[in-house]
Design a protein around this motif. Sequence first.
Motif, PDB file in Angstrom:
ATOM      1  N   GLY A 169       0.814  -1.209   0.000  1.00 52.17           N
ATOM      2  CA  GLY A 169       0.000   0.000   0.000  1.00 52.17           C
ATOM      3  C   GLY A 169       0.845   1.255   0.000  1.00 52.17           C
ATOM      4  N   ALA A 170       1.937   1.248   0.764  1.00 53.50           N
ATOM      5  CA  ALA A 170       2.829   2.406   0.785  1.00 53.50           C
ATOM      6  C   ALA A 170       3.468   2.622  -0.578  1.00 53.50           C
ATOM      7  N   GLU A 171       3.805   1.521  -1.256  1.00 58.08           N
ATOM      8  CA  GLU A 171       4.395   1.645  -2.596  1.00 58.08           C
ATOM      9  C   GLU A 171       3.399   2.274  -3.564  1.00 58.08           C
ATOM     10  N   GLU A 172       2.145   1.825  -3.511  1.00 58.11           N
ATOM     11  CA  GLU A 172       1.154   2.275  -4.490  1.00 58.11           C
ATOM     12  C   GLU A 172       0.545   3.627  -4.155  1.00 58.11           C
ATOM     13  N   TYR A 173       0.269   3.856  -2.871  1.00 59.33           N
ATOM     14  CA  TYR A 173      -0.481   5.055  -2.495  1.00 59.33           C
ATOM     15  C   TYR A 173       0.323   6.079  -1.685  1.00 59.33           C
ATOM     16  N   GLY A 174       1.495   5.687  -1.237  1.00 60.62           N
ATOM     17  CA  GLY A 174       2.285   6.571  -0.392  1.00 60.62           C
ATOM     18  C   GLY A 174       2.010   6.395   1.090  1.00 60.62           C
ATOM     19  N   SER A 175       0.889   5.758   1.409  1.00 60.68           N
ATOM     20  CA  SER A 175       0.539   5.476   2.800  1.00 60.68           C
ATOM     21  C   SER A 175      -0.342   4.240   2.836  1.00 60.68           C
ATOM     22  N   ALA A 176      -0.295   3.532   3.962  1.00 63.97           N
ATOM     23  CA  ALA A 176      -1.112   2.327   4.125  1.00 63.97           C
ATOM     24  C   ALA A 176      -1.352   2.103   5.607  1.00 63.97           C
ATOM     25  N   MET A 204     -17.011   4.278  10.983  1.00 65.08           N
ATOM     26  CA  MET A 204     -15.937   4.391  11.968  1.00 65.08           C
ATOM     27  C   MET A 204     -14.975   3.204  11.851  1.00 65.08           C
ATOM     28  N   PHE A 205     -13.683   3.478  11.966  1.00 68.57           N
ATOM     29  CA  PHE A 205     -12.665   2.438  11.843  1.00 68.57           C
ATOM     30  C   PHE A 205     -11.624   2.597  12.946  1.00 68.57           C
ATOM     31  N   ILE A 206     -11.124   1.472  13.431  1.00 65.01           N
ATOM     32  CA  ILE A 206     -10.108   1.449  14.478  1.00 65.01           C
ATOM     33  C   ILE A 206      -8.744   1.253  13.823  1.00 65.01           C
ATOM     34  N   THR A 207      -7.823   2.172  14.066  1.00 64.16           N
ATOM     35  CA  THR A 207      -6.509   2.059  13.434  1.00 64.16           C
ATOM     36  C   THR A 207      -5.637   1.046  14.165  1.00 64.16           C
ATOM     37  N   GLN A 208      -4.742   0.434  13.393  1.00 63.23           N
ATOM     38  CA  GLN A 208      -3.785  -0.518  13.921  1.00 63.23           C
ATOM     39  C   GLN A 208      -2.383  -0.170  13.402  1.00 63.23           C
ATOM     40  N   ALA A 209      -1.460  -1.073  13.585  1.00 58.58           N
ATOM     41  CA  ALA A 209      -0.107  -0.953  13.071  1.00 58.58           C
ATOM     42  C   ALA A 209       0.345  -2.358  12.658  1.00 58.58           C
ATOM     43  N   PRO A 210       1.343  -2.460  11.766  1.00 60.65           N
ATOM     44  CA  PRO A 210       2.219  -1.402  11.259  1.00 60.65           C
ATOM     45  C   PRO A 210       1.551  -0.546  10.191  1.00 60.65           C
ATOM     46  N   GLN A 211       1.909   0.730  10.202  1.00 65.88           N
ATOM     47  CA  GLN A 211       1.484   1.651   9.159  1.00 65.88           C
ATOM     48  C   GLN A 211       2.664   1.877   8.213  1.00 65.88           C
ATOM     49  N   GLY A 212       2.377   1.882   6.913  1.00 62.39           N
ATOM     50  CA  GLY A 212       3.442   2.010   5.924  1.00 62.39           C
ATOM     51  C   GLY A 212       3.392   3.357   5.215  1.00 62.39           C
ATOM     52  N   TYR A 213       4.568   3.932   4.953  1.00 69.81           N
ATOM     53  CA  TYR A 213       4.656   5.236   4.284  1.00 69.81           C
ATOM     54  C   TYR A 213       5.881   5.289   3.385  1.00 69.81           C
ATOM     55  N   ARG A 214       5.754   6.031   2.289  1.00 73.04           N
ATOM     56  CA  ARG A 214       6.949   6.416   1.551  1.00 73.04           C
ATOM     57  C   ARG A 214       7.743   7.385   2.418  1.00 73.04           C
ATOM     58  N   GLY A 244      -3.719  17.682   6.761  1.00 75.67           N
ATOM     59  CA  GLY A 244      -4.494  17.769   5.522  1.00 75.67           C
ATOM     60  C   GLY A 244      -4.169  16.719   4.492  1.00 75.67           C
ATOM     61  N   GLU A 245      -3.451  15.652   4.886  1.00 74.96           N
ATOM     62  CA  GLU A 245      -3.065  14.585   3.958  1.00 74.96           C
ATOM     63  C   GLU A 245      -3.951  13.365   4.176  1.00 74.96           C
ATOM     64  N   PRO A 246      -4.733  12.937   3.191  1.00 75.37           N
ATOM     65  CA  PRO A 246      -5.509  11.706   3.353  1.00 75.37           C
ATOM     66  C   PRO A 246      -4.582  10.492   3.391  1.00 75.37           C
ATOM     67  N   VAL A 247      -5.021   9.432   4.050  1.00 71.52           N
ATOM     68  CA  VAL A 247      -4.235   8.203   4.113  1.00 71.52           C
ATOM     69  C   VAL A 247      -5.046   7.049   3.541  1.00 71.52           C
ATOM     70  N   HIS A 248      -4.344   6.104   2.936  1.00 73.27           N
ATOM     71  CA  HIS A 248      -4.985   4.920   2.361  1.00 73.27           C
ATOM     72  C   HIS A 248      -5.195   3.875   3.449  1.00 73.27           C
ATOM     73  N   LEU A 249      -6.370   3.248   3.456  1.00 74.82           N
ATOM     74  CA  LEU A 249      -6.708   2.243   4.458  1.00 74.82           C
ATOM     75  C   LEU A 249      -6.726   0.851   3.846  1.00 74.82           C
ATOM     76  N   PHE A 250      -6.359  -0.126   4.650  1.00 72.28           N
ATOM     77  CA  PHE A 250      -6.561  -1.525   4.261  1.00 72.28           C
ATOM     78  C   PHE A 250      -6.995  -2.305   5.499  1.00 72.28           C
ATOM     79  N   ARG A 251      -7.601  -3.458   5.271  1.00 72.99           N
ATOM     80  CA  ARG A 251      -8.193  -4.205   6.380  1.00 72.99           C
ATOM     81  C   ARG A 251      -7.115  -4.825   7.269  1.00 72.99           C
ATOM     82  N   GLY A 252      -7.215  -4.561   8.569  1.00 79.46           N
ATOM     83  CA  GLY A 252      -6.300  -5.153   9.532  1.00 79.46           C
ATOM     84  C   GLY A 252      -6.802  -6.517   9.986  1.00 79.46           C
ATOM     85  N   GLU A 253      -6.510  -6.858  11.232  1.00 76.20           N
ATOM     86  CA  GLU A 253      -6.934  -8.144  11.773  1.00 76.20           C
ATOM     87  C   GLU A 253      -7.365  -7.970  13.217  1.00 76.20           C
TER      88      GLU A 253
END
Length: 283
Positions: A169-176, A204-214, A244-253
């Motif tokens: 996700g970080a590769e494609e969107y800059g954030s994941a 509503m979504f609960i954030t987790q880690a690891p988070q990926g970024y360029r 002001g930067e949107p972030v890309h989300l993906f499903r955690g566990e």
Amino acid sequence: MNERKTVRFGPAAYMVYTVIFAGGVGRRMSVNADTSETENRMIGSTAGSGMPKGGAEPDGASTPKQFLVVNGSPIILRTLRYFEEHPQVDGIVVACLPDWIPRFREMLRRSGMKKVMAVVPGGETGYLSIHNGLMEVQRLGVSDDDVVLICDGVRPILTERLISEAIAGAEEYGSAVPVMPSIDSLLFSEDGETSSMSYDRNRMFITQAPQGYRMKKILRAHEEAEKRGWHDAVSSSELLIGLGEPVHLFRGERSNIKITTQEDLELLRADDLYRKRDGSTGR
């Protein structure tokens, strides 16, 4: 890591680093009270002779949760091993409680892990610990297109999929950012006693880690935060959104718990027991 190697995913060539922040003692958890005597002794034996018996600091403070041993393994090492064993991760930087750095280095030595490139002092907040880790990664000579994974040191039930999707996700969107849909109704309250506002849990979504970024994205965010003196962002995703930067989300566990309460420790012990009975490999 002794030399820089090239990792190729798709058309790009870049490095993947992980910043583990383990610089806090935890505000909502006293681990000594409910940690078995045997496990407390194991903290001392794992960390080396410089560690007081029972896992406590000389002044009697509780053992920081990231160094708590559960079923024979410190939580911080359990977390680290997922990145150590992931084939796409090239190097790891850990931001650690300053007073615990010598003991943590000894833990690393005994663990046999090879990907930890540096251990730096953590800061007073999660943001500052991450910042210190990122500055060390930058010092090591990264490129703008390299990927960094940011993860707290108390997530001992990660999976290879979570790490792989954060990288992709970080590769494609800059954030994941891994998230889980909220399964509970949410109320807003100023005082914790009354509420006159509710939220639609379907949004509503609960954030987790690891988070990926360029690297260029997360470094730019930290540069701006430093200019503004903003040092209390709870997570890197909150930091970017606040700027002001949107972030890309993906499903955690659901199983990707962050050890914060005694109940979390019981879940970790139960997970260990399940894996043992199921024949799965634990950490």
